[in-house]
Design a protein around this motif. Structure first.
Motif, PDB file in Angstrom:
ATOM      1  N   GLY A  89       0.899  -1.134   0.054  1.00 52.93           N
ATOM      2  CA  GLY A  89       0.005   0.026   0.100  1.00 52.93           C
ATOM      3  C   GLY A  89       0.889   1.279  -0.115  1.00 52.93           C
ATOM      4  N   ASP A  90       2.134   1.088   0.104  1.00 52.63           N
ATOM      5  CA  ASP A  90       2.971   2.265   0.103  1.00 52.63           C
ATOM      6  C   ASP A  90       3.130   2.666  -1.269  1.00 52.63           C
ATOM      7  OD1 ASP A  90       3.495   2.140   2.907  1.00 52.63           O
ATOM      8  OD2 ASP A  90       5.422   1.473   2.840  1.00 52.63           O
ATOM      9  N   ILE A  91       3.341   4.106  -1.293  1.00 56.81           N
ATOM     10  CA  ILE A  91       4.131   4.712  -2.552  1.00 56.81           C
ATOM     11  C   ILE A  91       5.293   5.152  -2.241  1.00 56.81           C
ATOM     12  CG2 ILE A  91       1.862   5.433  -3.634  1.00 56.81           C
ATOM     13  CD1 ILE A  91       2.484   8.202  -2.876  1.00 56.81           C
ATOM     14  N   VAL A  92       6.148   4.617  -3.372  1.00 57.34           N
ATOM     15  CA  VAL A  92       7.759   4.812  -2.971  1.00 57.34           C
ATOM     16  C   VAL A  92       8.267   5.452  -4.133  1.00 57.34           C
ATOM     17  CG1 VAL A  92       9.828   3.574  -2.675  1.00 57.34           C
ATOM     18  CG2 VAL A  92       7.681   2.716  -2.000  1.00 57.34           C
ATOM     19  N   SER A  93       8.858   6.798  -3.887  1.00 61.08           N
ATOM     20  CA  SER A  93       9.570   7.792  -4.712  1.00 61.08           C
ATOM     21  C   SER A  93      11.084   7.367  -4.626  1.00 61.08           C
ATOM     22  CB  SER A  93       9.372   9.283  -4.331  1.00 61.08           C
ATOM     23  OG  SER A  93       7.827   9.381  -4.440  1.00 61.08           O
ATOM     24  N   ILE A  94      11.572   7.300  -5.861  1.00 59.24           N
ATOM     25  CA  ILE A  94      13.008   6.784  -6.054  1.00 59.24           C
ATOM     26  C   ILE A  94      13.585   7.938  -6.845  1.00 59.24           C
ATOM     27  CG2 ILE A  94      14.722   5.091  -6.666  1.00 59.24           C
ATOM     28  CD1 ILE A  94      12.700   3.123  -6.391  1.00 59.24           C
ATOM     29  N   ASP A  95      14.790   8.643  -6.632  1.00 62.68           N
ATOM     30  CA  ASP A  95      15.242   9.693  -7.198  1.00 62.68           C
ATOM     31  C   ASP A  95      16.847   9.098  -7.408  1.00 62.68           C
ATOM     32  OD1 ASP A  95      16.461  11.963  -8.171  1.00 62.68           O
ATOM     33  OD2 ASP A  95      15.472  13.256  -6.941  1.00 62.68           O
ATOM     34  N   VAL A  96      17.387   8.999  -8.699  1.00 61.98           N
ATOM     35  CA  VAL A  96      18.828   8.642  -8.613  1.00 61.98           C
ATOM     36  C   VAL A  96      19.491   9.354  -9.940  1.00 61.98           C
ATOM     37  CG1 VAL A  96      17.809   6.670 -10.164  1.00 61.98           C
ATOM     38  CG2 VAL A  96      20.106   6.664  -9.030  1.00 61.98           C
ATOM     39  N   GLY A  97      20.648   9.761  -9.684  1.00 57.69           N
ATOM     40  CA  GLY A  97      21.435  10.022 -10.714  1.00 57.69           C
ATOM     41  C   GLY A  97      22.790   9.405 -11.031  1.00 57.69           C
TER      42      GLY A  97
END
Ligand code: MF3
Ligand code: CO
Length: 249
Positions: A89-97
């Motif tokens: 049920g989680d929403i997971v934001s991933i940011d990667v460079g």
């Protein structure tokens, strides 16, 4: 100072962006209940390393990881932690460079862990769509305000709010270059968009109010009201043929 890139430079930068996109895809595919945010980071880091690239975020202002992993009411800059377990049920934001050929590729997306609520799904859908609307507005001869106003209008018309305290940015040899790329604004205002500009467009959109707060860890940004937040980002080149999404695989 805004650095314009030549066609040759854009093709070098494209390679960095494809690696960043691959890292995001691999990390996103690993999102499921029971997985720690440190495992997500490890997958992103492994992808970047095996591609021969450098994890741009690691060491940036002392940031300790390759990716930011932000769950639910965490907006951005969540620090990966082996004790932080993703739940159904989680929403997971991933940011990667990723840095490759001396250029940075920067991208982010929000992923669903198991079944999520219709409200959470809607927030993710609208945030992603707002990014693509903003990208369409990134045309040579236009202005920075055309991008932000498009994103703002798209999200606010659908009942969501735009985080004001963080913005997108120019990106190139440095992760953060001029100009700033807000997700709000006025059409026809701001810096002129020119061929060769490369910008990271990254709407951070809240279900409730726009307010945010920073946690005592010095990084994690949460919504002030505890509502959900989603984040999508692409690195985009402005060209005479229109906007080109560099972080597209
Ligand atoms: N991708 C983020 C941005 O667009 C940067 C992450 S901050 C870092 O600004 F410290 F983690 F690198
Ligand atoms: Co960015």
């Amino acid at each position: 100072m805004i650095v314009l890139k030549t066609t040759r430079e854009l093709s070098l930068m494209k390679e960095a962006c494809v690696i960043a996109a691959g890292a995001l895809k691999a990390a996103g595919e690993a999102v499921e209940p029971g997985v720690s945010t440190a495992e997500i980071d490890r997958i992103a880091l492994d992808f970047i390393k095996k591609s021969g690239a450098i994890p741009t975020f690691k060491g940036y202002n002392g940031y300790p990881a390759a990716a930011c992993v932000s769950i639910n009411d965490e907006v951005i800059h969540g620090i990966p932690n082996k004790k932080r377990i993703i739940r159904a049920g989680d929403i997971v934001s991933i940011d990667v460079g990723a840095t490759f050929n001396g250029y940075v590729g920067d991208n982010a997306a929000t992923f669903a862990a198991g079944d999520i609520s219709p409200e959470a799904q809607r927030l993710c859908d609208v945030t992603r769509e707002s990014l693509y609307e903003g990208i369409k507005a990134a045309v040579a001869g236009g202005r920075i305000g055309d991008i932000g106003s498009t994103i703002q209008r798209y999200c606010e018309e659908r009942g969501f709010s735009v985080v004001r305290d963080f913005t997108g940015h120019g990106v190139g040899k440095q992760m953060h270059e001029d100009p700033s790329v807000p997700n709000f604004g006025t059409p026809g205002r701001g810096v002129r968009l020119l061929p060769g500009m490369t910008i990271a467009i990254e709407p951070m959109i809240n279900q409730g109010g726009a307010g945010i707060r920073q946690l005592p860890d010095g990084w994690t940004i949460k919504t002030r009201d505890g509502s959900l937040s989603a984040h999508f980002e692409h690195t985009v080149a402005i060209t005479t043929n229109g906007p080109v999404i560099l972080t597209k695989i």
